[in-house]
Design a protein around this motif. Structure first.
Motif, PDB file in Angstrom:
ATOM      1  N   PHE B  29       0.835  -1.201   0.000  1.00  0.00           N
ATOM      2  CA  PHE B  29       0.000   0.000   0.000  1.00  0.00           C
ATOM      3  C   PHE B  29       0.872   1.254   0.000  1.00  0.00           C
ATOM      4  O   PHE B  29       2.034   1.206   0.423  1.00  0.00           O
ATOM      5  CB  PHE B  29      -0.933  -0.037   1.209  1.00  0.00           C
ATOM      6  CG  PHE B  29      -1.998  -1.093   1.093  1.00  0.00           C
ATOM      7  CD1 PHE B  29      -3.220  -0.803   0.523  1.00  0.00           C
ATOM      8  CD2 PHE B  29      -1.744  -2.390   1.522  1.00  0.00           C
ATOM      9  CE1 PHE B  29      -4.197  -1.786   0.395  1.00  0.00           C
ATOM     10  CE2 PHE B  29      -2.712  -3.382   1.392  1.00  0.00           C
ATOM     11  CZ  PHE B  29      -3.942  -3.071   0.827  1.00  0.00           C
ATOM     12  N   GLU B 133      24.712  12.113   2.938  1.00  0.00           N
ATOM     13  CA  GLU B 133      25.910  12.283   3.767  1.00  0.00           C
ATOM     14  C   GLU B 133      27.199  11.994   3.008  1.00  0.00           C
ATOM     15  O   GLU B 133      28.127  11.394   3.529  1.00  0.00           O
ATOM     16  CB  GLU B 133      25.802  11.425   5.047  1.00  0.00           C
ATOM     17  CG  GLU B 133      24.546  11.766   5.861  1.00  0.00           C
ATOM     18  CD  GLU B 133      24.314  10.835   7.052  1.00  0.00           C
ATOM     19  OE1 GLU B 133      25.267  10.128   7.435  1.00  0.00           O
ATOM     20  OE2 GLU B 133      23.199  10.819   7.580  1.00  0.00           O
ATOM     21  N   ARG B 183      24.308   3.135  10.075  1.00  0.00           N
ATOM     22  CA  ARG B 183      24.181   4.467   9.500  1.00  0.00           C
ATOM     23  C   ARG B 183      23.287   4.449   8.262  1.00  0.00           C
ATOM     24  O   ARG B 183      22.429   5.310   8.082  1.00  0.00           O
ATOM     25  CB  ARG B 183      25.587   4.960   9.139  1.00  0.00           C
ATOM     26  CG  ARG B 183      25.610   6.323   8.513  1.00  0.00           C
ATOM     27  CD  ARG B 183      27.030   6.728   8.245  1.00  0.00           C
ATOM     28  NE  ARG B 183      27.089   8.091   7.779  1.00  0.00           N
ATOM     29  CZ  ARG B 183      28.221   8.686   7.414  1.00  0.00           C
ATOM     30  NH1 ARG B 183      29.362   8.041   7.511  1.00  0.00           N
ATOM     31  NH2 ARG B 183      28.208   9.922   6.993  1.00  0.00           N
ATOM     32  N   ASP B 186      19.600   3.894   9.192  1.00  0.00           N
ATOM     33  CA  ASP B 186      18.999   5.104   9.741  1.00  0.00           C
ATOM     34  C   ASP B 186      18.725   6.114   8.633  1.00  0.00           C
ATOM     35  O   ASP B 186      17.696   6.784   8.617  1.00  0.00           O
ATOM     36  CB  ASP B 186      19.919   5.689  10.807  1.00  0.00           C
ATOM     37  CG  ASP B 186      19.321   6.936  11.408  1.00  0.00           C
ATOM     38  OD1 ASP B 186      18.121   6.896  11.738  1.00  0.00           O
ATOM     39  OD2 ASP B 186      20.022   7.948  11.513  1.00  0.00           O
ATOM     40  N   LEU B 187      19.650   6.186   7.679  1.00  0.00           N
ATOM     41  CA  LEU B 187      19.464   7.086   6.542  1.00  0.00           C
ATOM     42  C   LEU B 187      18.226   6.677   5.734  1.00  0.00           C
ATOM     43  O   LEU B 187      17.383   7.507   5.405  1.00  0.00           O
ATOM     44  CB  LEU B 187      20.720   7.043   5.660  1.00  0.00           C
ATOM     45  CG  LEU B 187      20.698   7.971   4.457  1.00  0.00           C
ATOM     46  CD1 LEU B 187      21.028   9.388   4.889  1.00  0.00           C
ATOM     47  CD2 LEU B 187      21.710   7.504   3.419  1.00  0.00           C
ATOM     48  N   ARG B 189      15.708   4.928   6.784  1.00  0.00           N
ATOM     49  CA  ARG B 189      14.532   5.157   7.632  1.00  0.00           C
ATOM     50  C   ARG B 189      14.059   6.609   7.518  1.00  0.00           C
ATOM     51  O   ARG B 189      12.876   6.887   7.333  1.00  0.00           O
ATOM     52  CB  ARG B 189      14.899   4.845   9.087  1.00  0.00           C
ATOM     53  CG  ARG B 189      13.748   4.461   9.974  1.00  0.00           C
ATOM     54  CD  ARG B 189      14.273   4.218  11.381  1.00  0.00           C
ATOM     55  NE  ARG B 189      14.637   5.451  12.028  1.00  0.00           N
ATOM     56  CZ  ARG B 189      13.827   6.124  12.846  1.00  0.00           C
ATOM     57  NH1 ARG B 189      12.640   5.641  13.117  1.00  0.00           N
ATOM     58  NH2 ARG B 189      14.209   7.248  13.376  1.00  0.00           N
ATOM     59  N   ASP B 194      10.448  10.836   5.286  1.00  0.00           N
ATOM     60  CA  ASP B 194      10.345  12.185   4.730  1.00  0.00           C
ATOM     61  C   ASP B 194       9.672  12.196   3.368  1.00  0.00           C
ATOM     62  O   ASP B 194       8.913  13.106   3.050  1.00  0.00           O
ATOM     63  CB  ASP B 194      11.743  12.818   4.590  1.00  0.00           C
ATOM     64  CG  ASP B 194      12.328  13.166   5.952  1.00  0.00           C
ATOM     65  OD1 ASP B 194      11.575  13.112   6.944  1.00  0.00           O
ATOM     66  OD2 ASP B 194      13.529  13.482   6.010  1.00  0.00           O
ATOM     67  N   ARG B 210      12.935  -5.102  11.242  1.00  0.00           N
ATOM     68  CA  ARG B 210      12.234  -4.539  12.399  1.00  0.00           C
ATOM     69  C   ARG B 210      12.316  -3.019  12.390  1.00  0.00           C
ATOM     70  O   ARG B 210      11.356  -2.319  12.690  1.00  0.00           O
ATOM     71  CB  ARG B 210      12.836  -5.089  13.703  1.00  0.00           C
ATOM     72  CG  ARG B 210      11.992  -4.735  14.924  1.00  0.00           C
ATOM     73  CD  ARG B 210      12.739  -4.962  16.213  1.00  0.00           C
ATOM     74  NE  ARG B 210      12.754  -6.322  16.689  1.00  0.00           N
ATOM     75  CZ  ARG B 210      11.795  -6.845  17.464  1.00  0.00           C
ATOM     76  NH1 ARG B 210      10.752  -6.124  17.799  1.00  0.00           N
ATOM     77  NH2 ARG B 210      11.895  -8.077  17.890  1.00  0.00           N
ATOM     78  N   LEU B 211      13.474  -2.515  12.014  1.00  0.00           N
ATOM     79  CA  LEU B 211      13.691  -1.074  12.040  1.00  0.00           C
ATOM     80  C   LEU B 211      12.895  -0.350  10.949  1.00  0.00           C
ATOM     81  O   LEU B 211      12.369   0.733  11.171  1.00  0.00           O
ATOM     82  CB  LEU B 211      15.191  -0.797  11.856  1.00  0.00           C
ATOM     83  CG  LEU B 211      15.668   0.627  12.029  1.00  0.00           C
ATOM     84  CD1 LEU B 211      15.397   1.102  13.444  1.00  0.00           C
ATOM     85  CD2 LEU B 211      17.150   0.718  11.721  1.00  0.00           C
ATOM     86  N   ARG B 215       5.189  -3.991   7.911  1.00  0.00           N
ATOM     87  CA  ARG B 215       4.724  -5.369   7.753  1.00  0.00           C
ATOM     88  C   ARG B 215       5.865  -6.220   7.242  1.00  0.00           C
ATOM     89  O   ARG B 215       6.806  -5.742   6.617  1.00  0.00           O
ATOM     90  CB  ARG B 215       3.558  -5.438   6.767  1.00  0.00           C
ATOM     91  CG  ARG B 215       2.239  -4.969   7.367  1.00  0.00           C
ATOM     92  CD  ARG B 215       1.062  -5.374   6.498  1.00  0.00           C
ATOM     93  NE  ARG B 215       1.155  -4.845   5.142  1.00  0.00           N
ATOM     94  CZ  ARG B 215       0.957  -5.567   4.049  1.00  0.00           C
ATOM     95  NH1 ARG B 215       0.687  -6.853   4.125  1.00  0.00           N
ATOM     96  NH2 ARG B 215       1.044  -5.001   2.861  1.00  0.00           N
ATOM     97  N   LEU B 229       1.961  -7.887  10.858  1.00  0.00           N
ATOM     98  CA  LEU B 229       2.617  -6.745  11.470  1.00  0.00           C
ATOM     99  C   LEU B 229       4.017  -7.171  11.917  1.00  0.00           C
ATOM    100  O   LEU B 229       4.171  -8.213  12.542  1.00  0.00           O
ATOM    101  CB  LEU B 229       1.784  -6.341  12.687  1.00  0.00           C
ATOM    102  CG  LEU B 229       1.910  -4.958  13.268  1.00  0.00           C
ATOM    103  CD1 LEU B 229       1.349  -3.937  12.289  1.00  0.00           C
ATOM    104  CD2 LEU B 229       1.128  -4.896  14.592  1.00  0.00           C
ATOM    105  N   GLU B 231       6.124  -6.293  14.219  1.00  0.00           N
ATOM    106  CA  GLU B 231       6.344  -6.582  15.634  1.00  0.00           C
ATOM    107  C   GLU B 231       5.680  -7.896  16.040  1.00  0.00           C
ATOM    108  O   GLU B 231       6.248  -8.694  16.788  1.00  0.00           O
ATOM    109  CB  GLU B 231       5.808  -5.425  16.485  1.00  0.00           C
ATOM    110  CG  GLU B 231       6.212  -5.547  17.933  1.00  0.00           C
ATOM    111  CD  GLU B 231       5.648  -4.416  18.773  1.00  0.00           C
ATOM    112  OE1 GLU B 231       5.981  -3.261  18.489  1.00  0.00           O
ATOM    113  OE2 GLU B 231       4.869  -4.706  19.693  1.00  0.00           O
ATOM    114  N   ARG B 232       4.473  -8.140  15.546  1.00  0.00           N
ATOM    115  CA  ARG B 232       3.778  -9.374  15.916  1.00  0.00           C
ATOM    116  C   ARG B 232       4.500 -10.601  15.376  1.00  0.00           C
ATOM    117  O   ARG B 232       4.668 -11.597  16.076  1.00  0.00           O
ATOM    118  CB  ARG B 232       2.329  -9.337  15.415  1.00  0.00           C
ATOM    119  CG  ARG B 232       1.648 -10.667  15.460  1.00  0.00           C
ATOM    120  CD  ARG B 232       0.344 -10.806  16.187  1.00  0.00           C
ATOM    121  NE  ARG B 232      -0.446  -9.650  16.413  1.00  0.00           N
ATOM    122  CZ  ARG B 232      -1.764  -9.582  16.130  1.00  0.00           C
ATOM    123  NH1 ARG B 232      -2.356 -10.593  15.538  1.00  0.00           N
ATOM    124  NH2 ARG B 232      -2.450  -8.509  16.435  1.00  0.00           N
TER     125      ARG B 232
END
Lengths: 237, 252
Positions: B29, B133, B183, B186-187, B189, B194, B210-211, B215, B229, B231-232
């Motif tokens: 989605f 970066e 790194r 995180d970038l 993510r 954004d 996970r990060l 889903r 999900l 986490e589930r």
């Protein structure tokens, strides 16, 4: 409509059994026929011995664990009722974003993400503008005695108590209509416990329905309207 | 709720007797990150190739915005891959042009999307290098002079400069050192949030899933054995294979 507050969370005949396939399919039943109703503005403390399934129930209510049977009805502020136990992943995700807030025992630290952003994230997810969310996050963190110099740092190097307070700020900031608290004061000193008692009282006053596990009797007595005992099940044959 | 951006229905593909995909269906989605996890040989990369039109299934179909991609034709599909879609390869060398400067790698995709003004292209390239970066002072250097992590960030800049709606990522942190992985994750993510990207992320790294992913879909021997999900699935895995996968992750 009567004067009584309406229910926000209604658990009906909830079952939860874990099947450990790596242990030869060992089945561990934890919850059987669990029922619970929580109204707006009410705080229910789960009680019972360690291992009885209090955290398991809380995680089922958070959607972290899937229910084995029964229903977990969630009423959002607009009045719509959803059965969390039967909902698909995207519905569960939407409920967790907008309706159900969960303060776990431990903060899951993300490398490189500053504490302030971790706290602001659920507020932004619920639609608050970024800058307002960061401002609200900073205010809440100061109230929990997390000084400004910590706000820009990732919490990986924080103490256990500091991490828990980041987690609490994250959980309380977004104003979810349902709050689940798993030992929110376990590693806090008396001063910070008092802050958390205040936050819980304010959440109740704005109509949040709260379910919590409080090992600290002082906190429990200060916030809980009633107890809901969880009894350990006998081991499966 | 909104309609899916990408859907797969009953995808099956066998290489000889070996099934790479067996009746795989999924929906992605708008704005969501879906992780596809499983060990090597589980069919993850084949699935990504089929979903992005680079391999054809023997059975089943892939719909993008409701349109069967097999019926689109080569040219339309290539146009999609240049504009609305992005593909981040595990090995940055597969996604970069190694004989072209860093800035050129980013600008080239903009030019392919029809931007012509040289100054504007160079400004966009500079902005994107900074965003991933990379010191813009290095924009005239060849990617071969970059570290593996920098090359991967450059590939991401090249992919995202055209603001694709859908990005396919194949083990984007695969060949990198652990410190570099954190790194990069995180970038990714931050960029996903954004830009509101929809991402199909193939990874064997449970922590990365996970990060990044809301889903998750668990594959084994070409089949989806569990999904839900993130986490589930990770906290309460149901299938024996998922339990094995989750229990095999070392806690850090």
């Amino acid at each position: 409509m009567t004067g009584a507050a309406e229910w926000r969370l209604r658990v009906e005949a909830l079952d939860k059994t874990f099947t450990l396939h790596l242990q030869g399919g060992l089945r561990i039943p934890v919850l059987r026929g669990e029922s619970l109703v929580v109204h707006a503005g009410e705080c229910v403390a789960l009680s019972g011995p360690s291992g009885a399934g209090k955290s398991t129930l809380l995680r089922c209510l958070a959607g972290t664990y899937g229910a084995g049977g029964g229903r977990i009805l969630v009423r959002d502020p607009a009045g719509a009722v959803t059965d969390l136990a039967a909902a698909d992943a995207r519905t569960v995700a939407a409920l967790r974003r907008n309706v159900i807030g969960y303060v776990s025992q431990f903060l899951r630290v993300i490398p490189r993400v500053p504490a302030l952003d971790i706290v602001a994230e659920p507020m932004i997810a619920r639609g608050m503008p970024k800058e307002a969310a960061r401002e609200a996050a900073a205010v809440l963190m100061r109230r929990l005695n997390l000084p400004d110099r910590l706000h820009r740092l990732p919490p990986a190097t924080f103490s256990g108590g500091e991490q828990q307070r980041v987690n609490l700020a994250r959980g309380f900031g977004a104003g979810h209509p349902i709050l689940l608290l798993d030992e929110p004061t376990a590693s806090l000193d008396a001063g910070n416990r008092a802050v958390v008692i205040g936050l819980i009282a304010e959440a109740k006053a704005r109509g949040a329905a709260i379910v919590g596990i409080f090992h600290d009797a002082e906190v429990r007595d200060a916030v809980a309207d009633r107890h809901h005992p969880i009894r350990p099940l006998p081991d499966a044959a | 709720m909104s309609a899916p951006l990408l859907s797969a229905e009953g995808l099956t593909l066998r290489f000889g007797r070996v099934p790479a995909l067996l009746g795989v269906s999924l929906d992605l989605f708008p704005g969501e990150v879906l992780a596809i996890v499983g060990e090597s040989g589980s069919g993850k990369t084949t699935l990504l190739r089929v979903l992005s039109g680079q391999a054809a299934p023997q059975e089943g179909r892939v719909l993008y915005r409701g349109q069967d991609i097999a019926a689109m034709g080569e040219a339309a599909l290539r146009r999609l891959l240049r504009s609305e879609w992005g593909y981040v390869h595990q090995n940055p060398r597969d996604g970069l042009r190694m004989s072209v400067s860093a800035g050129g790698n980013v600008g080239e995709r903009l030019m392919a999307a029809g931007v012509r003004h040289y100054g504007r292209i160079r400004a966009a390239a500079r902005e994107w290098l900074a965003r991933v970066e990379i010191d813009p002072a290095r924009m005239d250097d060849l990617p071969g002079t970059f570290s593996g992590g920098m090359q991967q960030r450059l590939q991401i800049a090249r992919t995202l400069v055209t603001h694709p709606a859908l990005v396919f990522m194949d083990e984007p942190t695969g060949g990198l050192d652990v410190s570099v992985q954190a790194r990069l994750l995180d970038l990714i993510r931050g960029l996903v949030a954004d830009l509101g990207l929809s991402v199909l992320l193939v990874t064997h790294d449970i922590a990365a899933a996970r990060l990044l992913a809301g889903r998750i879909l668990v594959m084994r021997r070409g089949e989806v054995v569990e999904q839900g999900l993130t986490e589930r699935v990770l906290e309460d895995p149901q299938h024996p294979y998922t339990q094995l996968l989750v229990s095999s992750v070392l806690a850090a």
